[in-house]
Structure formats: C-alpha cells, structure tokens
Write a protein that holds these residues in place. Sequence first.
Motif, short mmCIF file in Angstrom:
data_model
loop_
_atom_site.label_atom_id
_atom_site.label_comp_id
_atom_site.label_asym_id
_atom_site.label_seq_id
_atom_site.Cartn_x
_atom_site.Cartn_y
_atom_site.Cartn_z
N HIS A 70 54.07 41.65 -11.41
CA HIS A 70 53.63 40.26 -11.31
C HIS A 70 54.49 39.37 -12.19
O HIS A 70 54.86 38.26 -11.79
N TYR A 74 51.80 47.34 -12.61
CA TYR A 74 51.30 46.19 -11.87
C TYR A 74 51.67 44.89 -12.61
O TYR A 74 52.19 43.94 -12.02
N TYR A 75 51.40 44.87 -13.91
CA TYR A 75 51.62 43.66 -14.69
C TYR A 75 53.10 43.29 -14.71
O TYR A 75 53.46 42.11 -14.58
N TYR A 119 54.60 41.65 0.25
CA TYR A 119 53.91 42.44 -0.77
C TYR A 119 53.47 43.74 -0.13
O TYR A 119 53.47 43.89 1.10
N PHE A 165 50.39 32.52 -13.91
CA PHE A 165 49.46 33.58 -13.53
C PHE A 165 48.66 34.07 -14.73
O PHE A 165 49.14 34.15 -15.84
N VAL A 187 45.13 37.19 -11.21
CA VAL A 187 45.16 38.62 -10.92
C VAL A 187 43.86 39.23 -11.40
O VAL A 187 43.54 39.17 -12.59
N GLU A 218 44.76 43.49 -8.34
CA GLU A 218 45.78 43.91 -9.31
C GLU A 218 46.85 44.82 -8.73
O GLU A 218 47.98 44.84 -9.21
N LEU A 249 54.28 42.70 -5.49
CA LEU A 249 55.00 41.60 -4.87
C LEU A 249 56.42 42.00 -4.51
O LEU A 249 57.09 42.71 -5.26
N LEU A 258 44.87 37.42 -6.43
CA LEU A 258 45.52 38.69 -6.12
C LEU A 258 44.72 39.84 -6.72
O LEU A 258 44.32 39.77 -7.89
#
Length: 293
Positions: A65, A61-62, A226, A74, A43, A139, A143, A137
């Motif tokens: 993921h 975002y984190y 996504y 990841f 990422v 950031e 998904l 990916l």
Amino acid sequence: HPCTHQVPDRYEDHEEPEQLSASNMSSSEGCTLCNGEPVSFVVQALKGGAAVFGSNQRVIYYRNHSRFLSQNTFTVVQAVDGRNHSMVIEALLESGLAFHSLSRFPAWRWGTLACWLTKYQSLANHASHGVGYQIFLEEDVMLGSSFCEFVRRACVIQSREQPDLLQLSTYTEVQMASVLGAMRLVSRLRFHGIRRSADQQMNDHAMRVVRYRGKDLRRDGFHAPYSLARPANTGDIMSSPRITWAEAALLRLLTIPAARRWRSYGNPPNTDQHIWQDVNQYNGMHFPKFKLE
C-alpha cells in the motif's frame, strides 16, 4: 481475506498484479484527487495476526500500500475481530444498529458480523468527518501498477453516476464513496439494520450502488489493477466461531426491544429444539426474505 465467505468467479482473485518497476509504476499523485476533490484511502486491517498469515504477511500488505499510495492519503484502521466476542458486541452496541439476520448459511459466523460492522464504521466515520472521496480497501488487496489509473477511471464513473457507493470489486474488497453518498448509505443501513452479510446488503439495489468490476475492467483494458493475497474461504471470517441460534436470539434481544415478543426471538420455527441449536446445522427451512426499500 477478512470479508469474503463465497468463492469468487472473477479474475481479481486469480491473476497477479503487474510486475513493479520504476518504468511502469504510476505516481501516487494520481491517486490524490478525484473530480477536483481530495481522495483518501482506508485500509481495514486486523493487527493481531490471522489464521493463515501472521504479522510478517501483514507487513507485506502495508509495504504494498505504501508503494502506491502517499502516506498522507491512506490510513490503516483496526477492523473488528470476529474471534473476540466482546469486541464484536461492543462494536454492535456502539453502532446503534438492530441485528436481524445474516445471509444464508454457512455465513453465520462472528467474523461475518465483525466484517459488517467494520464496513459500517468506515462509512460512518467518512460521513461524519470525511472530506471528498474515500476508497475502502481490505488489507490483503495487493495493488498493481495500474491502480492509480483505475482510480482515475472510477472517478469518471463516480461523477457521471453519482452513486452512494461505487463497488470496485466482486464483493466488498474495494469500495468508494463521497461524503454525501456515505451519509445517505449510513442512513439507510441504520433504518434497515443488519439483515444480510456485508457482501449482499451493501450491494442491494436500494443502496444506490454502481458496480465497476470484472468484465468492466477487462473491457476497458485493465490488467488486474489489484489482486487478493489469499483466496476466499481462507481468511479471518472462517477462523471465527459460528453463531448459534441462542446467540442470534440474544443479539436481537440486545438491539431490538420488540424482539422480546417475537416467537423464538426471531429465529425460525423449531430452532429451539437441540437438533437445530447451531445455525450451521439448519438446512430445512429459510428465513423470511427481507426486502430493502
């Protein structure tokens, strides 16, 4: 998002991913193997805040993921920040790449170059130290529940087509490469240097890229594996300063010894005059077309 400066015409920027629930979430185990080899995810993230979303959005975002990908598969890497000139120049020098040009205007921003270098760093690292396959990916790629199934389908295409780079998005938001593919792609990029934006140069026919996106996804029955958390032209590139003609000339002189002998140091004719001192004011002429072979 960090590496898009055109308005996409594909659905992944406009549809939301499927709602998450215990019943429709795919196991992250489905994202760990590809054709019998390990698959990992990188990422590419700016960790210091963005023009539109601050650090709280990056936490979202984190978490997204983490929900779909195993923590062991990841990694979040620091992207080159186009708002930090020293960081961009240092990344350019470390890459050993020759800077020639970028895409048509208004793509001439420090963030455009920073994005290019971020993509290159990820590919070069995979070529040197990677194992199996890697998916890159940006950031703000959010998904959806069918993402792991999407990865499995991508692995089938990867096995059949054997591309250097498998493009899984309209631009460079989602990409996949084997170690051998990354090695070949890095070699070509080093040979040609930086001549267009990452979106364009890494999609050139000479780069042996296979695309699986947009209409291909709809044909195979995917419902937005996504989405992008923010629309094009609102991300980090557009908040970075523009590159002037003088700066473009200096970047060439810094990375191409022969540029010292080029007329206007590689800039188009008449750009030495103050009326065209900013590349974004330049509309009357075009750079020679570079053919990547």
